[in-house]
Design an enzyme around this catalytic site. Structure first.
Site, PDB file in Angstrom:
ATOM      1  NE  ARG A 209     -11.482  17.193 -14.501  1.00 16.73           N
ATOM      2  CZ  ARG A 209     -11.822  17.319 -15.784  1.00 16.73           C
ATOM      3  NH1 ARG A 209     -11.154  16.669 -16.725  1.00 16.73           N
ATOM      4  NH2 ARG A 209     -12.823  18.085 -16.134  1.00 16.73           N
TER       5      ARG A 209
ATOM      6  CE1 TYR B 111      -1.502   2.194   2.888  1.00 18.86           C
ATOM      7  CE2 TYR B 111      -3.163   2.427   1.182  1.00 18.86           C
ATOM      8  CZ  TYR B 111      -2.583   2.857   2.356  1.00 18.86           C
ATOM      9  OH  TYR B 111      -3.081   3.969   2.981  1.00 18.86           O
TER      10      TYR B 111
ATOM     11  CG  ASP C  53       2.923   0.654  -4.013  1.00 18.83           C
ATOM     12  OD1 ASP C  53       3.822   1.473  -3.719  1.00 18.83           O
ATOM     13  OD2 ASP C  53       1.791   0.673  -3.471  1.00 18.83           O
TER      14      ASP C  53
ATOM     15  CE  LYS D  31       1.386   6.657   3.034  1.00 16.43           C
ATOM     16  NZ  LYS D  31       1.173   5.346   2.440  1.00 16.43           N
TER      17      LYS D  31
HETATM   18  C1  LIG Z   1       0.164   4.810   1.642  1.00 11.45           C
HETATM   19  C2  LIG Z   1       0.371   3.799   0.586  1.00 11.45           C
HETATM   20  C3  LIG Z   1      -0.443   3.766  -0.550  1.00 11.45           C
HETATM   21  C4  LIG Z   1      -1.589   4.752  -0.731  1.00 11.45           C
HETATM   22  O1  LIG Z   1      -1.131   6.051  -0.844  1.00 11.45           O
HETATM   23  P1  LIG Z   1      -2.018   7.327  -0.412  1.00 11.45           P
HETATM   24  O2  LIG Z   1      -1.154   8.470  -0.819  1.00 11.45           O
HETATM   25  O3  LIG Z   1      -2.247   7.232   1.073  1.00 11.45           O
HETATM   26  O4  LIG Z   1      -3.290   7.243  -1.168  1.00 11.45           O
HETATM   27  C5  LIG Z   1      -0.200   2.812  -1.512  1.00 11.45           C
HETATM   28  N1  LIG Z   1       0.805   1.922  -1.375  1.00 11.45           N
HETATM   29  C6  LIG Z   1       1.602   1.919  -0.290  1.00 11.45           C
HETATM   30  C7  LIG Z   1       2.683   0.911  -0.187  1.00 11.45           C
HETATM   31  C8  LIG Z   1       1.418   2.854   0.725  1.00 11.45           C
HETATM   32  O5  LIG Z   1       2.203   2.842   1.817  1.00 11.45           O
END
Ligand SMILES: *Cc1c(COP(=O)(O)O)cnc(C)c1O
Length: 395
Positions: free
Chosen positions: A55, A109, A181, A206
């Site tokens: 962890r 998101y 982000d 992603k």
């Molecule tokens: C998918 C996504 C998230 C969250 O990510 P996870 O890996 O699904 O928890 C946050 N910001 C954006 C822009 C995303 O496309």
């Protein structure tokens, strides 16, 4: 240590080899054994590099983090988290306290919006959602207690662009942290630290990992103190990633640049093709001349775009159902960045919690779709969409 009698469960050591593996070994061990309490002391104090409990960190996470640090030009070592939302949560929960105020982009998101609207207020942190393209509105939303501004560079699913440089200038002027982000744009198209961001985070799930078989996130801060706080918070809150997920992500990231370039090139072809089809009322793609944020895009992304194309067909839910049914071989799934093209329908998924009126304001009708372009052959993909749009209107 001998274990012939079977009383000692663990092996002595790995078989000796004068040569090294070419591929990063997968290290699923939760615990790491040290020789003596003195050595363990030194490990905890940082005098000796060594892992203790997964962890707190493990080799597979560090390999992925290093790669992302390089890609993002990160000034400090970033931390890999168990999901993109863990990275978002680490920033919002780990760096704020009751009485603070946080501003978020109004098209973040969905789960980021939710933590802003549901969870932060419950903990005494007030929030405002503001159009990140409207600097005057951002300035107006600032308060003395504003701690940070969280934005995405390209919004989902309408693909509008936030003026990151103006936001960075505003944040710096007012002593507020700018958090970006960078999931959609990825470091291939945009590196937020080069444009004045204070904190960068990702859903590695992603495009970066790219195969829809891993859920991971990443976060890092420019300020070393904040960066340490983020690391400590993710460890304390148990946002640590699985070694296997990190191992898969590393493998996926080896081809990230190639995949990105290919998907981006195909997205440009597909966007133009869609724009020429009867029954398609609108196409949004950052590479098209008619994009509403053309000048800003050219300035910020410098000729890079992304693999996301949004479009709208005439009609309502019936036409939308017919389109996804006819889009043979493509996944109708609420994700993005997979090797295969995926189609999502914001009205029934990511934006279903909004009222139809609010969706209309944001430009998301029942006929509105978002495509995450994958690695298929561009001509095949154009044909699939041409057929699906025709099928939507043949009923
Ligand atoms: C998918 C996504 C998230 C969250 O990510 P996870 O890996 O699904 O928890 C946050 N910001 C954006 C822009 C995303 O496309």
């Amino acid at each position: 240590m001998k274990n012939e009698k079977g009383s000692l469960m663990r092996p002595d050591a790995l078989p000796a080899s004068a040569s090294r593996p070419v591929v990063t070994p997968l290290s699923p061990s939760v615990v790491y054994a040290s020789d003596t309490p003195d050595m363990l002391d030194q490990q905890y104090e940082g005098g000796l590099q060594g892992y203790t409990y997964s962890r707190e960190g493990h080799p597979n996470a560090d390999v992925v983090a290093k790669r992302l640090d390089r890609m993002e030009n990160a000034p400090n070592p970033g931390v890999v988290t168990s999901s993109g939302m863990a990275a978002v949560s680490a920033v919002l929960l780990g760096l704020t306290q009751a009485g603070d105020h946080v501003i978020g982009g109004n098209q973040l998101y969905g789960r980021s919006l939710r933590i802003m609207s549901e969870d932060l207020p419950r903990l005494g942190v007030t929030t405002s959602m503001v159009d990140p393209g409207d600097i005057a509105a951002m300035r107006a939303a600032l308060r003395p207690e504003t701690r940070m501004i969280l934005v995405e560079v390209v919004s989902n699913p309408t693909l509008r662009v936030a003026d990151i440089r103006a936001l960075a200038a505003l944040a710096q002027e007012t002593g507020v942290l700018l958090v970006v982000d960078n999931t959609f744009t990825t470091p291939r198209a945009f590196r937020p630290f080069d444009h004045g961001a204070d904190i960068v985070l990702h859903s590695v799930t992603k495009l970066l990992a790219g195969h829809s078989d891993v859920m991971l996130g990443y976060v890092t801060a420019k300020d070393p103190g904040l960066n340490d706080r983020l690391r400590v918070f993710t460890v304390t809150a148990g946002m640590s990633p699985s070694p296997f997920d990190c191992w898969l992500a590393e493998r996926g990231m080896l081809s990230f640049e190639l995949r990105y370039d290919r998907a981006e090139a195909t997205a440009a072809v597909l966007a133009d093709h869609l724009a020429g089809l009867t029954g398609v009322t609108r196409v949004l793609y950052p590479g098209r001349a008619d994009h509403p944020d053309r000048a800003l895009l050219d300035d910020l992304l410098g000729g890079r775009f992304c693999n996301m194309v949004s479009f709208e067909i005439s009609g309502g839910r019936a036409e939308a159902n017919a389109l996804t049914r006819a889009a043979d071989g493509l996944s109708f799934a609420p994700t993005l960045g997979d090797v295969g093209t995926t189609i999502s329908h914001p009205a029934s998924s990511s934006h279903r919690a909004l009222t139809a009126g609010r969706r209309a304001e944001l430009g998301m009708s029942e006929g509105f779709f978002r495509i995450s372009v994958g690695l298929e052959d561009p001509e095949t993909l154009c044909a699939v969409f041409e057929n699906a749009v025709a099928a939507a209107h043949s009923g």
